[in-house]
Design a protein around this motif. Structure first.
Motif, PDB file in Angstrom:
ATOM      1  N   GLY A 187       0.813  -1.198   0.000  1.00 22.91           N
ATOM      2  CA  GLY A 187       0.000   0.000   0.000  1.00 22.91           C
ATOM      3  C   GLY A 187       0.850   1.252   0.000  1.00 22.91           C
ATOM      4  N   GLU A 188       0.176   2.381  -0.121  1.00 25.77           N
ATOM      5  CA  GLU A 188       0.873   3.668  -0.166  1.00 25.77           C
ATOM      6  C   GLU A 188       1.499   3.979   1.185  1.00 25.77           C
ATOM      7  N   ASN A 189       2.702   4.588   1.138  1.00 22.48           N
ATOM      8  CA  ASN A 189       3.389   5.042   2.331  1.00 22.48           C
ATOM      9  C   ASN A 189       3.863   6.471   2.079  1.00 22.48           C
ATOM     10  N   VAL A 190       3.680   7.334   3.064  1.00 13.84           N
ATOM     11  CA  VAL A 190       4.086   8.734   2.936  1.00 13.84           C
ATOM     12  C   VAL A 190       5.040   9.072   4.076  1.00 13.84           C
ATOM     13  N   GLU A 191       6.208   9.564   3.709  1.00 17.19           N
ATOM     14  CA  GLU A 191       7.212   9.983   4.685  1.00 17.19           C
ATOM     15  C   GLU A 191       7.319  11.504   4.660  1.00 17.19           C
ATOM     16  N   GLN A 192       7.319  12.114   5.825  1.00 16.75           N
ATOM     17  CA  GLN A 192       7.327  13.578   5.926  1.00 16.75           C
ATOM     18  C   GLN A 192       8.504  14.035   6.789  1.00 16.75           C
ATOM     19  N   HIS A 193       9.187  15.087   6.309  1.00 20.08           N
ATOM     20  CA  HIS A 193      10.337  15.629   7.033  1.00 20.08           C
ATOM     21  C   HIS A 193      10.374  17.157   6.891  1.00 20.08           C
ATOM     22  N   PRO A 194      10.863  17.861   7.898  1.00 14.14           N
ATOM     23  CA  PRO A 194      11.291  17.348   9.209  1.00 14.14           C
ATOM     24  C   PRO A 194      10.083  17.144  10.132  1.00 14.14           C
ATOM     25  N   SER A 195      10.301  16.556  11.274  1.00 11.19           N
ATOM     26  CA  SER A 195       9.210  16.393  12.233  1.00 11.19           C
ATOM     27  C   SER A 195       8.970  17.685  13.006  1.00 11.19           C
ATOM     28  N   THR A 196      10.015  18.471  13.187  1.00 10.19           N
ATOM     29  CA  THR A 196       9.871  19.791  13.796  1.00 10.19           C
ATOM     30  C   THR A 196      10.702  20.785  13.004  1.00 10.19           C
ATOM     31  N   LEU A 197      10.206  22.010  12.943  1.00  9.31           N
ATOM     32  CA  LEU A 197      10.880  23.055  12.183  1.00  9.31           C
ATOM     33  C   LEU A 197      10.647  24.382  12.881  1.00  9.31           C
ATOM     34  N   SER A 198      11.722  25.099  13.113  1.00  6.89           N
ATOM     35  CA  SER A 198      11.629  26.394  13.776  1.00  6.89           C
ATOM     36  C   SER A 198      12.283  27.433  12.879  1.00  6.89           C
ATOM     37  N   VAL A 199      11.548  28.485  12.539  1.00  3.12           N
ATOM     38  CA  VAL A 199      12.104  29.535  11.681  1.00  3.12           C
ATOM     39  C   VAL A 199      11.789  30.904  12.264  1.00  3.12           C
ATOM     40  N   GLN A 200      12.600  31.877  11.875  1.00  5.42           N
ATOM     41  CA  GLN A 200      12.365  33.254  12.300  1.00  5.42           C
ATOM     42  C   GLN A 200      11.238  33.856  11.476  1.00  5.42           C
ATOM     43  N   GLU A 201      10.453  34.652  12.150  1.00  5.30           N
ATOM     44  CA  GLU A 201       9.366  35.351  11.463  1.00  5.30           C
ATOM     45  C   GLU A 201       9.916  36.098  10.250  1.00  5.30           C
ATOM     46  N   GLY A 202       9.226  35.926   9.133  1.00  4.39           N
ATOM     47  CA  GLY A 202       9.653  36.576   7.901  1.00  4.39           C
ATOM     48  C   GLY A 202      10.481  35.675   6.997  1.00  4.39           C
ATOM     49  N   ASP A 203      11.062  34.618   7.567  1.00  7.82           N
ATOM     50  CA  ASP A 203      11.833  33.674   6.760  1.00  7.82           C
ATOM     51  C   ASP A 203      10.880  32.682   6.093  1.00  7.82           C
ATOM     52  N   SER A 204      11.458  31.838   5.229  1.00  3.17           N
ATOM     53  CA  SER A 204      10.668  30.819   4.545  1.00  3.17           C
ATOM     54  C   SER A 204      10.775  29.478   5.263  1.00  3.17           C
ATOM     55  N   ALA A 205       9.757  28.664   5.080  1.00  5.66           N
ATOM     56  CA  ALA A 205       9.742  27.312   5.643  1.00  5.66           C
ATOM     57  C   ALA A 205       9.417  26.325   4.530  1.00  5.66           C
ATOM     58  N   VAL A 206      10.109  25.180   4.555  1.00  9.35           N
ATOM     59  CA  VAL A 206       9.871  24.143   3.550  1.00  9.35           C
ATOM     60  C   VAL A 206       9.691  22.803   4.253  1.00  9.35           C
ATOM     61  N   ILE A 207       8.633  22.111   3.901  1.00 10.44           N
ATOM     62  CA  ILE A 207       8.348  20.787   4.438  1.00 10.44           C
ATOM     63  C   ILE A 207       8.263  19.824   3.264  1.00 10.44           C
ATOM     64  N   LYS A 208       8.916  18.662   3.408  1.00  7.06           N
ATOM     65  CA  LYS A 208       9.009  17.738   2.274  1.00  7.06           C
ATOM     66  C   LYS A 208       8.348  16.396   2.579  1.00  7.06           C
ATOM     67  N   CYS A 209       7.750  15.828   1.554  1.00  6.76           N
ATOM     68  CA  CYS A 209       7.126  14.511   1.676  1.00  6.76           C
ATOM     69  C   CYS A 209       7.493  13.649   0.483  1.00  6.76           C
ATOM     70  N   THR A 210       7.646  12.364   0.738  1.00  7.72           N
ATOM     71  CA  THR A 210       7.830  11.409  -0.348  1.00  7.72           C
ATOM     72  C   THR A 210       6.730  10.364  -0.265  1.00  7.72           C
ATOM     73  N   TYR A 211       6.327   9.856  -1.411  1.00  9.35           N
ATOM     74  CA  TYR A 211       5.290   8.831  -1.446  1.00  9.35           C
ATOM     75  C   TYR A 211       5.831   7.628  -2.197  1.00  9.35           C
ATOM     76  N   SER A 212       5.175   6.499  -2.018  1.00  7.91           N
ATOM     77  CA  SER A 212       5.745   5.261  -2.552  1.00  7.91           C
ATOM     78  C   SER A 212       5.069   4.777  -3.825  1.00  7.91           C
ATOM     79  N   ASP A 213       3.779   5.063  -3.992  1.00  6.73           N
ATOM     80  CA  ASP A 213       3.051   4.478  -5.123  1.00  6.73           C
ATOM     81  C   ASP A 213       2.925   5.483  -6.271  1.00  6.73           C
ATOM     82  N   SER A 214       3.475   5.126  -7.408  1.00  7.11           N
ATOM     83  CA  SER A 214       3.459   6.034  -8.555  1.00  7.11           C
ATOM     84  C   SER A 214       2.042   6.282  -9.083  1.00  7.11           C
TER      85      SER A 214
END
Lengths: 112, 111
Positions: free
Chosen positions: A1-28
């Motif tokens: 079945g499909e599996n989704v991995e997400q990173h990071p588990s925690t993210l701390s950024v300064q106000e005004g900066d950018s934040a990026v959260i990444k995910c990978t999936y297994s089923d094309s």
């Protein structure tokens, strides 16, 4: 079945900066990729989604990119504000399937 | 006017008791879901009903029994509650491949 991995588990950024959260999936065969935001004590709410026939989608300060070849998708938040602090979940669904599979969540903290 | 509603919002009970959570949606969706969110915030699907028919049953102990009297309602009954059942339970509705709308959640505490 499909599996989704997400990173990071925690993210701390300064106000005004950018934040990026990444995910990978297994089923094309996955073809729908929503992102949910859950504020403390509240319900998850959709903030943006993307389908497999699109590479990027933008809505004001948030954007999502999808790389089908690498099977990963990312959430980008620019000019972060304190109200962006929350837990963010990515998810995916295989075309024709009933089940939305969620990533493990990312706790985003915006520091003033 | 709430799209997905569930009751109660908080539920505190003792081990061994039986309790129910009710969910209703007024969005006209055919599919409804129950999710469990544990203390680590993982969102795990438990059940899905499509037009009153059970579609998904994810290795949930048979102490949990969903019931859908019509496509706008999906209730969750839990027998013989255990400490490990403590969590937030979310009901949701949506059409597969599209946005899911979540209810406000029921925080269940088993003592």
């Amino acid at each position: 079945g499909e599996n989704v991995e997400q990173h990071p588990s925690t993210l701390s950024v300064q106000e005004g900066d950018s934040a990026v959260i990444k995910c990978t999936y297994s089923d094309s065969a996955s073809n729908y990729f929503p992102w949910y935001k859950q504020e403390l004590g509240k319900r998850p709410q959709l903030i943006i989604d993307i389908r497999s026939n699109v590479g990027e989608k933008k809505d004001q300060r948030i954007a999502v990119t999808l790389n089908k070849t690498a099977k990963h998708f990312s959430l980008h938040i620019t000019e972060t504000q304190p109200e962006d602090s929350a837990v963010y979940f990515c998810a995916s669904i295989i075309q024709g399937a009933q089940k939305l599979v969620f990533g493990q969540g990312t706790r985003l903290t915006i520091n003033p | 006017d709430t799209a997905v509603s569930q009751t109660p919002k908080y539920l505190v009970t003792q081990m061994g008791n039986d309790k129910s959570i009710k969910c209703e949606q007024n969005l006209g969706h055919d599919t409804m879901y129950w999710y469990k969110q544990d203390s680590k915030k993982f969102l795990k699907i438990m059940f899905s009903y499509n037009n009153k028919e059970l579609i998904i049953n994810e290795t949930v102990p048979n102490r949990f029994s969903p019931k859908s009297p019509d496509k706008a309602h999906l209730n969750l009954h839990i027998n013989s509650l255990e400490l490990g059942d403590s969590a937030v339970y979310f009901c949701a509705s949506g059409n597969p491949g599209y946005e899911q709308y979540f209810g406000p959640g029921t925080r269940l505490t088993v003592t």
